[in-house]
Design an enzyme around this catalytic site. Structure first.
Site, short mmCIF file in Angstrom:
data_model
loop_
_atom_site.label_atom_id
_atom_site.label_comp_id
_atom_site.label_asym_id
_atom_site.label_seq_id
_atom_site.Cartn_x
_atom_site.Cartn_y
_atom_site.Cartn_z
N THR A 15 0.80 -1.16 0.00
CA THR A 15 -0.14 0.20 0.03
C THR A 15 0.90 1.31 0.04
O THR A 15 0.49 2.28 -0.57
CB THR A 15 -0.87 -0.12 1.21
OG1 THR A 15 -1.61 -1.33 1.07
CG2 THR A 15 -1.92 1.18 1.21
N ASP A 59 2.10 -7.03 -3.75
CA ASP A 59 1.14 -7.26 -2.60
C ASP A 59 1.98 -8.18 -1.91
O ASP A 59 2.44 -9.14 -2.34
CB ASP A 59 -0.22 -7.58 -2.90
CG ASP A 59 -1.02 -7.36 -1.49
OD1 ASP A 59 -2.06 -6.67 -1.56
OD2 ASP A 59 -0.72 -8.17 -0.74
N SER A 60 2.32 -7.70 -0.33
CA SER A 60 3.07 -8.73 0.13
C SER A 60 2.46 -9.99 0.40
O SER A 60 3.03 -11.07 0.99
CB SER A 60 3.44 -8.00 1.59
OG SER A 60 2.38 -8.13 2.65
N ASP A 92 1.06 -6.71 5.38
CA ASP A 92 0.46 -7.99 5.74
C ASP A 92 1.45 -9.13 5.95
O ASP A 92 1.38 -9.94 6.97
CB ASP A 92 -0.49 -8.48 4.45
CG ASP A 92 -1.60 -7.85 4.34
OD1 ASP A 92 -2.10 -6.85 5.08
OD2 ASP A 92 -2.36 -8.02 3.40
N THR A 167 4.75 -8.63 15.22
CA THR A 167 3.55 -9.56 14.76
C THR A 167 2.33 -8.44 14.11
O THR A 167 2.29 -7.34 14.77
CB THR A 167 2.72 -10.27 15.69
OG1 THR A 167 3.66 -11.29 16.24
CG2 THR A 167 1.53 -11.24 15.31
N THR A 279 4.07 -20.76 21.64
CA THR A 279 2.78 -20.66 22.13
C THR A 279 2.06 -19.84 21.18
O THR A 279 2.41 -19.10 20.59
CB THR A 279 2.95 -19.89 23.50
OG1 THR A 279 1.43 -19.50 23.84
CG2 THR A 279 3.72 -18.35 23.29
N GLN A 280 0.78 -20.18 21.24
CA GLN A 280 -0.26 -19.51 20.10
C GLN A 280 -0.80 -18.16 20.73
O GLN A 280 -1.38 -17.37 20.31
CB GLN A 280 -1.50 -20.34 19.84
CG GLN A 280 -2.37 -21.01 20.88
CD GLN A 280 -3.39 -21.83 20.36
OE1 GLN A 280 -4.35 -21.32 20.46
NE2 GLN A 280 -2.90 -23.09 19.61
N CYS A 281 -0.25 -17.86 22.12
CA CYS A 281 -0.76 -16.39 22.51
C CYS A 281 0.31 -15.49 22.02
O CYS A 281 1.51 -15.71 21.71
CB CYS A 281 -0.39 -16.49 24.16
SG CYS A 281 -1.46 -17.50 25.23
N1 ASP Z 1 -2.13 -5.96 1.09
C1 ASP Z 1 -1.20 -5.10 1.52
C2 ASP Z 1 0.22 -5.71 1.48
O1 ASP Z 1 0.41 -6.28 2.40
C3 ASP Z 1 -1.33 -4.19 2.83
C4 ASP Z 1 -0.44 -3.38 3.06
O2 ASP Z 1 0.68 -2.84 2.19
O3 ASP Z 1 -0.39 -2.79 4.16
O4 ASP Z 1 0.92 -5.87 0.51
#
Ligand code: ASP
Length: 343
Positions: A15, A59-60, A92, A167, A279-281
């Site tokens: 983005t 796009d990531s 992402d 994260t 851990t999933q926490c």
């Molecule tokens: N979908 C986009 C990406 O990860 C979202 C972003 O850029 O923040 O490429």
């Protein structure tokens, strides 16, 4: 005369690199060659900028280890000419890529700062400008001629984190990332507040950069949930070529005590699958043996992910497997912090 600080911007997509065509309202990719005409504020920075870009920015969600190798190679090829690197990346999967790069770039003595944004750079309310400008300023920070940050960081919404501790936690808020098990390295307010004690310290300052480009993707993640049945577990554990499984357990590393469950894990682990207990926490750590529900996992010699994130665990497993770490040493090395990814 003061030396010029040279910063390389690497645009991979996401983005952040989009502008709104105000005639049509559509978002379109930004011409990276015209960076400073789109963001004239960059001309006021006390450093020299150059931008390079993926031939086809993505796009990531489309990122994979080949793209990580491409980013690592861009840094390697330009390492001596620049004082710092800013990688523009979609948010992402940014934590995955930035974690991977932290392992791939060994003995870093220059900053590599990942950043992105929730709104495109051409949007009126964008968070991209602050993220980009402050990332560049952090990448340019020096003390006594040396880079202040000598590791891979992730900057978003006023905070620089150690990349392999992050994260993505929010798809809406500008504060999209968290690092629950490690404090920020730098906070941006009226001043840039560097927390020197949190920065990664290289053991041997004179070792040259080493770039590792073999990432083995024979890795899977299994998140435990009540109702996980034997046939699902069995088919995951028997995936051909699978070499490492990140097992996302409950709380402090706990799992069901059903005999079939323990027997399946034991069989897979004794036949060479590396099983890593994470851990999933979002915060806190694995402490196998603390509860009865993790005692058997400890007896089976499952690898403790301690307080590592799933993103960093995947990257570390791919890195160790790609570097052909022997089966005997895998557990010991995984449980050792290599880039500050665990404690
Ligand atoms: N979908 C986009 C990406 O990860 C979202 C972003 O850029 O923040 O490429």
């Amino acid at each position: 005369m003061k030396d010029t600080t040279n910063i390389l911007l690497i645009y991979t997509g996401g983005t952040i690199g989009m502008v709104k065509d105000y005639k049509t309202g559509a978002l379109k990719a930004f011409n990276f060659k015209e960076l400073t005409s789109n963001i004239p504020e960059l001309n006021q920075l006390d450093c020299k900028l150059k931008g390079i870009s993926f031939d086809a920015p993505i796009d990531s969600s489309n990122m994979n280890p080949d793209h990580w190798v491409a980013i690592a190679t861009m840094i390697e090829d330009n390492y001596d000419q620049y004082d710092g690197f800013v990688v523009l990346h979609g948010s992402d999967t940014m934590s995955y890529s930035a974690s991977a790069l932290s392992f791939m770039l060994e003995n870093l003595s220059k900053p590599v700062i990942f950043t992105g944004s929730q709104l495109p750079i051409g949007d009126l309310r964008t968070d991209a400008k602050e993220n980009l400008i402050t990332s560049i300023q952090i990448a340019a920070l020096k003390e006594k001629g040396r880079a202040v940050v000598q590791e891979v960081g992730l900057y978003f919404e006023y905070k620089l984190y150690r990349a392999n501790r992050t994260t993505k936690i929010n798809a809406e808020h500008f504060e999209a990332f968290a690092s629950l098990n490690y404090p920020p390295l730098v906070e941006s307010g009226v001043h840039l507040n560097v927390h020197h004690t949190h920065l990664f310290k290289k053991l041997n300052k004179n070792k040259p950069l080493q770039v590792h480009k073999n990432m083995d993707d024979n890795v899977a993640v299994l998140k435990l949930f009540p109702g996980l049945n034997q046939s699902v577990l069995k088919s995951i554990l028997r995936i051909p070529e699978l070499k490492a499984l990140i097992l996302e357990t409950y709380g402090a590393g706990n799992a069901p005590m059903d005999q079939w469950f323990l027997d399946e894990l034991k069989k897979a682990s004794s036949t060479g699958l590396h099983i890593i207990n994470v851990t999933q926490c979002s915060g806190g750590r694995v402490a196998m043996g603390h509860y009865e529900t993790s005692e058997k996992l400890k007896e089976m010699q499952l690898i403790s992910g301690k307080d590592i994130t799933t993103e960093a665990a995947i990257a570390k497993a791919m890195y160790l497997l790609g570097n052909k770490v022997s089966d005997e040493l895998f557990k010991t090395i995984f449980e050792t912090s290599l880039r500050g990814e665990m404690q």
